[in-house]
Design a protein around this motif. Structure first.
Motif, PDB file in Angstrom:
ATOM      1  N   HIS A  72       0.833  -1.211   0.000  1.00  0.00           N
ATOM      2  CA  HIS A  72       0.000   0.000   0.000  1.00  0.00           C
ATOM      3  C   HIS A  72       0.868   1.261   0.000  1.00  0.00           C
ATOM      4  O   HIS A  72       0.561   2.244  -0.680  1.00  0.00           O
ATOM      5  CB  HIS A  72      -0.914   0.023   1.228  1.00  0.00           C
ATOM      6  N   GLY A  73       1.951   1.225   0.781  1.00  0.00           N
ATOM      7  CA  GLY A  73       2.807   2.399   0.867  1.00  0.00           C
ATOM      8  C   GLY A  73       3.713   2.560  -0.341  1.00  0.00           C
ATOM      9  O   GLY A  73       4.225   3.656  -0.597  1.00  0.00           O
ATOM     10  N   LEU A  74       3.892   1.501  -1.075  1.00  0.00           N
ATOM     11  CA  LEU A  74       4.812   1.497  -2.200  1.00  0.00           C
ATOM     12  C   LEU A  74       4.143   1.793  -3.537  1.00  0.00           C
ATOM     13  O   LEU A  74       4.739   2.384  -4.435  1.00  0.00           O
ATOM     14  CB  LEU A  74       5.467   0.101  -2.261  1.00  0.00           C
ATOM     15  N   VAL A  75       2.872   1.398  -3.665  1.00  0.00           N
ATOM     16  CA  VAL A  75       2.195   1.349  -4.964  1.00  0.00           C
ATOM     17  C   VAL A  75       2.141   2.717  -5.649  1.00  0.00           C
ATOM     18  O   VAL A  75       1.891   3.740  -5.008  1.00  0.00           O
ATOM     19  CB  VAL A  75       0.782   0.767  -4.810  1.00  0.00           C
ATOM     20  N   SER A  76       2.415   2.710  -6.951  1.00  0.00           N
ATOM     21  CA  SER A  76       2.379   3.951  -7.729  1.00  0.00           C
ATOM     22  C   SER A  76       1.660   3.779  -9.061  1.00  0.00           C
ATOM     23  O   SER A  76       1.657   4.678  -9.887  1.00  0.00           O
ATOM     24  CB  SER A  76       3.812   4.448  -7.988  1.00  0.00           C
ATOM     25  N   ASP A  77       1.072   2.581  -9.284  1.00  0.00           N
ATOM     26  CA  ASP A  77       0.409   2.303 -10.563  1.00  0.00           C
ATOM     27  C   ASP A  77      -1.001   1.758 -10.394  1.00  0.00           C
ATOM     28  O   ASP A  77      -1.525   1.083 -11.267  1.00  0.00           O
ATOM     29  CB  ASP A  77       1.239   1.295 -11.374  1.00  0.00           C
ATOM     30  N   GLY A  78      -1.605   2.072  -9.235  1.00  0.00           N
ATOM     31  CA  GLY A  78      -2.956   1.563  -8.995  1.00  0.00           C
ATOM     32  C   GLY A  78      -3.002   0.062  -8.808  1.00  0.00           C
ATOM     33  O   GLY A  78      -4.024  -0.569  -9.064  1.00  0.00           O
ATOM     34  N   TYR A  79      -1.878  -0.529  -8.388  1.00  0.00           N
ATOM     35  CA  TYR A  79      -1.739  -1.975  -8.153  1.00  0.00           C
ATOM     36  C   TYR A  79      -1.728  -2.786  -9.445  1.00  0.00           C
ATOM     37  O   TYR A  79      -1.861  -4.013  -9.423  1.00  0.00           O
ATOM     38  CB  TYR A  79      -2.865  -2.508  -7.235  1.00  0.00           C
ATOM     39  N   ALA A  80      -1.573  -2.132 -10.597  1.00  0.00           N
ATOM     40  CA  ALA A  80      -1.665  -2.823 -11.883  1.00  0.00           C
ATOM     41  C   ALA A  80      -0.632  -3.946 -12.014  1.00  0.00           C
ATOM     42  O   ALA A  80      -0.951  -5.047 -12.471  1.00  0.00           O
ATOM     43  CB  ALA A  80      -1.503  -1.828 -13.036  1.00  0.00           C
ATOM     44  N   LEU A  81       0.616  -3.677 -11.614  1.00  0.00           N
ATOM     45  CA  LEU A  81       1.654  -4.699 -11.738  1.00  0.00           C
ATOM     46  C   LEU A  81       1.392  -5.866 -10.800  1.00  0.00           C
ATOM     47  O   LEU A  81       1.505  -7.032 -11.188  1.00  0.00           O
ATOM     48  CB  LEU A  81       3.031  -4.092 -11.470  1.00  0.00           C
ATOM     49  N   PHE A  82       1.039  -5.562  -9.573  1.00  0.00           N
ATOM     50  CA  PHE A  82       0.763  -6.617  -8.596  1.00  0.00           C
ATOM     51  C   PHE A  82      -0.409  -7.477  -9.057  1.00  0.00           C
ATOM     52  O   PHE A  82      -0.384  -8.712  -8.941  1.00  0.00           O
ATOM     53  CB  PHE A  82       0.464  -6.007  -7.229  1.00  0.00           C
ATOM     54  N   VAL A  83      -1.443  -6.838  -9.620  1.00  0.00           N
ATOM     55  CA  VAL A  83      -2.604  -7.581 -10.133  1.00  0.00           C
ATOM     56  C   VAL A  83      -2.201  -8.474 -11.297  1.00  0.00           C
ATOM     57  O   VAL A  83      -2.609  -9.640 -11.381  1.00  0.00           O
ATOM     58  CB  VAL A  83      -3.725  -6.608 -10.565  1.00  0.00           C
ATOM     59  N   SER A  84      -1.385  -7.946 -12.205  1.00  0.00           N
ATOM     60  CA  SER A  84      -0.982  -8.744 -13.366  1.00  0.00           C
ATOM     61  C   SER A  84      -0.138  -9.942 -12.958  1.00  0.00           C
ATOM     62  O   SER A  84      -0.266 -11.029 -13.528  1.00  0.00           O
ATOM     63  CB  SER A  84      -0.222  -7.871 -14.378  1.00  0.00           C
TER      64      SER A  84
END
Length: 406
Positions: A72-84
């Motif tokens: 949460h503190g790191l995300v900068s792309d709306g979680y797009a990479l983590f989701v993919s």
């Protein structure tokens, strides 16, 4: 380092994607514990951190909440990479995941949905492809209300389940009926395997997907997928690749339980019952017709069984809407002839090997509609029917040899 994600056999090759997740975790593990750095990571560092955090969430349930707070503190792309990355786990690794990891995966997906991560809808669809929804009580209750009390939904203009019957379903939804691995292997059979080589691939496919008795029900889903979600190009149709009807014929001959066989035949003919050529695709009904035609004369029992079942559906599937069903089936036959899938219906009605009663029933059905069935042949669409009906043999009982490269 041994994989904590996958159940991997001693002599089984490792998975490249799993290795990338594990490697990132090993390299960055000291940075995954509080206190976290507040420095803005480079794109490469950001990618590696997402890989590492996903591996940590899935393999360290005791630290999963910490890893998610870090994300949460790191995300900068709306979680797009983590989701993919999570979607890749679902599509590529799910069948081999350790049970505890599968539980963590569900937890992680719930967290992603909670923050509306970019692409979470596709992630949910991917996950649903690994679930048999009919056994989920909530879905069973929805279907019960659709059939018995549609007004429960309070939707303006919706008062009868028949309205759903006549509404075309997007082919994308049929992908939910099979797992990604099944989809991959079915498409391989239908695109890359030549008819003359089909038998050895049948043996391998049956060993992988069909040999456990409880897996018979998967054949119903496979048939719906083949009919509605895999439409070969003209180039494939006119090549010596295995046609769809041949695979379906083989699948239909592999049942032990009659009620599952009936469901599979319904899956094959369902699109006939409410067929409307203005909105429905001829490719959805083509396999059933070609299976009946191409099974004659050597395997006329298959033709007779399918035709008998189709006529039973006309009379009994939905007695409140029997005229609609009869009209849909008649229009399906009409469209199959006008578009050159078959020459004419005489192929069935004039076959000496078929039951006279069935032929009379078929003639009566076709004459009950105002449509006149044409008899012109479209050579460009007429398929090749091999005289070799070995595609109808049941799966081999002792599959020992797996095809190279399959």
């Amino acid at each position: 380092m041994e994989s904590k994600l996958l159940n991997v056999g001693t002599h089984e090759a490792g998975n490249e994607f799993e290795s990338s997740l594990r490697q990132a975790f090993m390299e960055l593990e000291p940075r995954l514990r509080p206190p976290f750095s507040i420095a803005i990571p480079t794109p490469q560092e950001y990618s590696q951190l997402n890989h590492a955090l996903l591996y940590g969430v899935l393999t360290e349930p005791q630290f999963a909440k910490i890893h998610v707070k870090h994300l949460h503190g790191l995300v900068s792309d709306g979680y797009a990479l983590f989701v993919s990355l999570t979607l890749r786990v679902v599509l590529e690794l799910y069948n081999k995941l350790v049970d505890s990891v599968k539980q963590q995966l569900i937890w992680a997906v719930n967290e992603i949905v909670g923050v509306f991560g970019v692409g979470f809808d596709g992630l949910l669809v991917g996950l649903l492809r690994h679930t048999d929804l009919v056994h989920v009580p909530e879905f069973r209750n929805i279907w019960k209300d659709l059939v018995l009390d549609p007004t429960t939904f309070g939707t303006e203009g919706f008062s009868d389940v028949g309205q759903l019957y006549s509404t075309r379903t997007s082919s994308r939804y049929f992908l939910l009926r099979v797992t990604p691995e099944m989809e991959l292997q079915l498409r391989f059979l239908l695109v890359h395997v030549k008819f003359r080589h089909l038998k050895r691939y049948q043996t391998w496919f049956a060993k992988k997907f069909l040999f456990e008795p409880e897996r018979e029900t998967l054949i119903v889903d496979m048939i719906r997928f083949i009919c509605c979600a895999h439409h070969p190009s003209n180039e494939i149709i006119h090549s010596d690749s295995v046609p769809r009807w041949a695979i379906i014929g083989w699948l239909l001959s592999s049942f032990r339980k009659k009620y599952v066989e009936a469901n599979a035949k319904l899956a094959l003919f369902y699109d006939w019952l409410y067929f409307d050529e203005r909105m429905d695709n001829i490719m959805n009904i083509e396999p059933a017709m070609l299976l009946m035609v191409c099974s004659m004369p050597q395997y006329v029992g298959m033709t007779q069984s399918l035709l008998e079942f189709l006529l039973l559906l006309v009379d009994n599937y939905d007695q409140m809407r029997s005229y609609t069903v009869a009209n849909g089936v008649s229009l399906a036959f009409n469209s199959l002839v006008t578009k050159g899938v078959i020459n004419n219906v005489d192929t069935l009605t004039s076959c000496d090997a078929l039951s006279p009663f069935l032929k009379e029933r078929l003639k009566k059905l076709l004459s009950s509609t105002n449509e006149t069935l044409p008899h012109q042949l479209c050579p460009s669409r007429l398929p090749h029917c091999s005289a070799d009906a070995s595609h109808l043999e049941t799966p081999a009982s002792n599959p020992k040899h797996e095809p190279a490269g399959a």
